[in-house]
Design a protein around this motif. Structure first.
Motif, short mmCIF file in Angstrom:
data_model
loop_
_atom_site.label_atom_id
_atom_site.label_comp_id
_atom_site.label_asym_id
_atom_site.label_seq_id
_atom_site.Cartn_x
_atom_site.Cartn_y
_atom_site.Cartn_z
N GLY A 191 11.84 -0.84 5.18
CA GLY A 191 10.79 -0.70 4.18
C GLY A 191 11.11 0.35 3.14
O GLY A 191 10.95 0.11 1.93
N TYR A 192 11.57 1.51 3.58
CA TYR A 192 11.86 2.59 2.63
C TYR A 192 13.08 2.26 1.77
O TYR A 192 13.11 2.60 0.59
N SER A 193 14.07 1.60 2.35
CA SER A 193 15.24 1.21 1.55
C SER A 193 14.85 0.22 0.47
O SER A 193 15.34 0.29 -0.67
N GLN A 244 12.84 -3.98 -12.54
CA GLN A 244 12.71 -5.36 -13.01
C GLN A 244 12.61 -6.34 -11.84
O GLN A 244 12.21 -7.50 -12.02
N LEU A 245 12.94 -5.90 -10.63
CA LEU A 245 12.86 -6.77 -9.47
C LEU A 245 11.40 -6.98 -9.06
O LEU A 245 10.53 -6.15 -9.34
N SER A 246 11.15 -8.09 -8.40
CA SER A 246 9.79 -8.46 -8.04
C SER A 246 9.32 -7.71 -6.79
O SER A 246 9.94 -7.82 -5.72
N THR A 247 8.22 -6.99 -6.93
CA THR A 247 7.63 -6.31 -5.78
C THR A 247 7.11 -7.32 -4.77
O THR A 247 7.20 -7.10 -3.55
N LYS A 254 0.83 -1.20 0.00
CA LYS A 254 0.00 0.00 0.00
C LYS A 254 0.86 1.26 0.00
O LYS A 254 0.56 2.24 -0.69
N THR A 255 1.96 1.23 0.74
CA THR A 255 2.86 2.39 0.76
C THR A 255 3.50 2.58 -0.62
O THR A 255 3.66 3.72 -1.09
N MET A 256 3.86 1.48 -1.26
CA MET A 256 4.39 1.56 -2.62
C MET A 256 3.36 2.17 -3.56
O MET A 256 3.68 3.07 -4.36
N GLN A 257 2.13 1.72 -3.48
CA GLN A 257 1.08 2.21 -4.38
C GLN A 257 0.83 3.70 -4.19
O GLN A 257 0.67 4.44 -5.17
N SER A 292 1.92 12.38 -7.59
CA SER A 292 2.55 13.08 -8.72
C SER A 292 4.03 13.28 -8.47
O SER A 292 4.43 13.91 -7.50
N ALA A 293 4.87 12.70 -9.34
CA ALA A 293 6.34 12.76 -9.23
C ALA A 293 6.83 12.10 -7.95
O ALA A 293 7.88 12.45 -7.42
N GLY A 294 6.09 11.10 -7.45
CA GLY A 294 6.45 10.46 -6.19
C GLY A 294 7.86 9.88 -6.17
O GLY A 294 8.62 10.09 -5.22
N VAL A 295 8.22 9.14 -7.22
CA VAL A 295 9.54 8.51 -7.25
C VAL A 295 10.65 9.55 -7.36
O VAL A 295 11.62 9.48 -6.59
N PRO A 296 10.57 10.53 -8.28
CA PRO A 296 11.62 11.56 -8.29
C PRO A 296 11.72 12.34 -6.98
O PRO A 296 12.82 12.73 -6.58
N ILE A 297 10.60 12.55 -6.32
CA ILE A 297 10.65 13.26 -5.03
C ILE A 297 11.42 12.43 -4.02
O ILE A 297 12.26 12.95 -3.26
#
Length: 219
Positions: free
Chosen positions: A170-172, A182-185, A104-107, A113-118
């Motif tokens: 978790g965050y790491s 490409q790694l499995s979530t 859920k945290t990943m989702q 918006s721009a979550g990964v770059p942030i």
């Protein structure tokens, strides 16, 4: 670094403020945090630099505002999950609950918006690391207090260490998945759940033994 100023309350000013942050997110996706500039944001937003500087002193203030919003969205997920009943589930259900929390945290991060770059900006820029630290400390304090309620023989200091370490794991893992999609979530979620449970298990067992001893004495 200059922090963003207070969010304006007047409707027109609030629209400009949100327009700036929306443009910042768009530029961030396009060029990344290192190449982000206030000029690019102004160009994207169709505003003059003075209009931007009324609310944000520099690009770090822009990124800090976005970072605070993202970490708040992530905290909301963790706070919603955090309860004595969740923490005191049987081991199998607790493992599944940890996996669900990670997903859920990943989702939430991916939908933001721009979550990964942030997240990458907060990880790589020293000017933004306090945003992450404060967010993690706040939610760790909430989880630790609930853990002590679920397992009363655990000290608050130990519970805080467990909560803070679990969050770091978790965050790491999320950052690793963002860097290597490409790694499995699924595998990552299961690994996080096992590691977090391994951290908590000695305290869970110690509390169970302590409760059994108390019951034996009372009988």
């Amino acid at each position: 670094m200059a922090s963003p100023k207070a969010v304006p309350q007047q409707a027109r000013a609030r629209q400009t403020y949100e327009r700036i942050l929306s443009a910042t997110a768009e530029v961030l996706v396009q060029v990344g945090p290192e190449r982000l500039t206030t000029n690019l944001v102004c160009e994207q937003a169709g505003l003059t630099p003075p209009a931007l500087y009324r609310y944000f002193a520099n690009k770090y203030a822009l990124l800090e505002a976005l970072g605070e919003r993202l970490t708040q969205a992530q905290r909301d997920v963790l706070v919603e999950w955090s309860s004595v009943s969740n923490l005191s589930q049987n081991p199998q259900d607790l493992l599944k609950s940890f996996e669900g929390l990670f997903h859920k945290t990943m989702q939430v991060t991916l939908r933001f918006s721009a979550g990964v770059p942030i997240m990458r900006a907060m990880r790589s820029m020293p000017e933004l690391q306090s945003v992450v630290m404060q967010s993690h400390q706040q939610i760790a304090a909430v989880i630790a207090a609930l853990f002590v309620q679920a397992y009363p023989q655990t000290t608050l200091q130990t519970a805080q260490f467990l909560a803070r370490t679990a969050m770091q794991i978790g965050y790491s893992m999320m950052e690793m998945l963002f860097d290597e999609p490409q790694l499995s979530t699924e595998q990552a979620a299961a690994a996080v759940a096992r590691m977090v449970f391994a951290l908590a298990e000695p305290e869970i067992r110690a509390n169970a033994v302590g409760l059994q001893s108390l019951n034996a004495l009372s009988n």
